[in-house]
Design a protein around this motif. Structure first.
Motif, PDB file in Angstrom:
ATOM      1  N   THR A 178      49.888  41.578  41.209  1.00 52.66           N
ATOM      2  CA  THR A 178      50.420  40.859  42.366  1.00 52.66           C
ATOM      3  C   THR A 178      49.355  40.704  43.453  1.00 52.66           C
ATOM      4  OG1 THR A 178      52.662  41.646  41.908  1.00 52.66           O
ATOM      5  CG2 THR A 178      52.216  40.888  44.154  1.00 52.66           C
ATOM      6  N   LEU A 179      48.652  41.781  43.744  1.00 56.41           N
ATOM      7  CA  LEU A 179      47.584  41.715  44.746  1.00 56.41           C
ATOM      8  C   LEU A 179      46.461  40.797  44.294  1.00 56.41           C
ATOM      9  CD1 LEU A 179      47.479  45.479  45.746  1.00 56.41           C
ATOM     10  CD2 LEU A 179      48.237  43.571  47.193  1.00 56.41           C
ATOM     11  N   SER A 206      47.593  37.127  44.647  1.00 57.95           N
ATOM     12  CA  SER A 206      47.728  36.705  46.048  1.00 57.95           C
ATOM     13  C   SER A 206      46.399  36.799  46.796  1.00 57.95           C
ATOM     14  CB  SER A 206      48.809  37.527  46.750  1.00 57.95           C
ATOM     15  OG  SER A 206      48.473  38.902  46.729  1.00 57.95           O
ATOM     16  N   HIS A 207      45.315  37.006  46.044  1.00 57.56           N
ATOM     17  CA  HIS A 207      43.948  37.012  46.580  1.00 57.56           C
ATOM     18  C   HIS A 207      43.716  38.122  47.604  1.00 57.56           C
ATOM     19  CE1 HIS A 207      43.508  33.264  44.437  1.00 57.56           C
ATOM     20  NE2 HIS A 207      44.576  32.815  45.050  1.00 57.56           N
ATOM     21  N   ASN A 208      44.423  39.232  47.430  1.00 55.80           N
ATOM     22  CA  ASN A 208      44.235  40.360  48.327  1.00 55.80           C
ATOM     23  C   ASN A 208      43.220  41.374  47.818  1.00 55.80           C
ATOM     24  OD1 ASN A 208      46.072  40.105  50.686  1.00 55.80           O
ATOM     25  ND2 ASN A 208      47.548  39.759  49.045  1.00 55.80           N
ATOM     26  N   LEU A 209      42.662  41.133  46.645  1.00 59.68           N
ATOM     27  CA  LEU A 209      41.686  42.066  46.090  1.00 59.68           C
ATOM     28  C   LEU A 209      40.284  41.471  46.009  1.00 59.68           C
ATOM     29  CD1 LEU A 209      43.705  43.757  43.194  1.00 59.68           C
ATOM     30  CD2 LEU A 209      43.241  44.629  45.486  1.00 59.68           C
ATOM     31  N   ALA A 210      40.070  40.366  46.678  1.00 57.52           N
ATOM     32  CA  ALA A 210      38.762  39.709  46.609  1.00 57.52           C
ATOM     33  C   ALA A 210      37.642  40.658  47.032  1.00 57.52           C
ATOM     34  CB  ALA A 210      38.753  38.453  47.470  1.00 57.52           C
TER      35      ALA A 210
END
Length: 195
Positions: free
Chosen positions: A157-158, A161-165
């Motif tokens: 999920t992260l 949603s591009h939260n782990l770039a």
């Protein structure tokens, strides 16, 4: 004059599902409209209702297909860590399915096909947990399953949603997940006292 293809479609159900997946991937499930999907598939506006009845029916079909695809991906896992990697890969390969599968408010939660597909996918995850030493960590193997699912689902999920770039950077997300899973599910991890 209207072409014959407007009135007859070789595989209307699959054409509408494919169009729905495109819309979900681009705009999210809230943008779905049976009328718009009929237009995209080149059929009458009432034709999709024959297969899905309504929007919830269509989204339930998308989720069912997603759980079947997930079960197939997990069936080939060699261990729990590999199952997690395959879960993450499924999410990145099928992001539209993934968006819908875990939103029960969008689905017909009592649909027999959906329930069976969810069960197949859950069985595959439980099989991976059962292969851990002692059938899972701690006194309750179900909690080990929840921990494994939470790690894979949260990471996917992260990631989507591009939260782990930042943390992942240009590394392969599957390799990063393997490292995370290794930290939490190492075979030589110490057991709590009394276990």
């Amino acid at each position: 004059m209207t072409s014959r293809s407007t009135y007859h479609h070789g595989d209307l159900r699959q054409a509408v599902l494919s169009a729905a997946l495109d819309v979900i991937a681009d705009e999210g499930p809230s943008a779905l409209s049976l009328r718009d999907l009929a237009r995209r598939a080149g059929v009458s506006h009432a034709a999709p209702a024959h297969h899905f009845k309504d929007r919830a029916g269509l989204l339930t079909a998308v989720a069912t297909e997603g759980f079947d695809l997930l079960a197939a991906a997990l069936a080939e896992a060699t261990d729990l860590k590999d199952a997690g990697v395959r879960y993450v890969r499924f999410a990145t390969d099928h992001p539209a399915h993934f968006q819908v599968m875990f939103q029960p408010d969008l689905l017909r939660s009592d649909d027999p096909q959906l329930l069976a597909a969810k069960e197949r996918a859950g069985d595959r995850l439980r099989a991976g947990v059962a292969e851990l030493p002692g059938g899972g960590r701690g006194p309750d193997p179900r909690l080990a399953g929840v921990a494994a699912w939470s790690l894979a689902h949260g990471f996917a999920t992260l990631l989507l949603s591009h939260n782990l770039a930042g943390p992942v950077g240009d590394r392969d997300p599957e390799d990063v997940f393997r490292t995370l899973a290794g930290v939490l599910f190492a075979n030589d991890a110490p057991q709590p006292p009394g276990e």
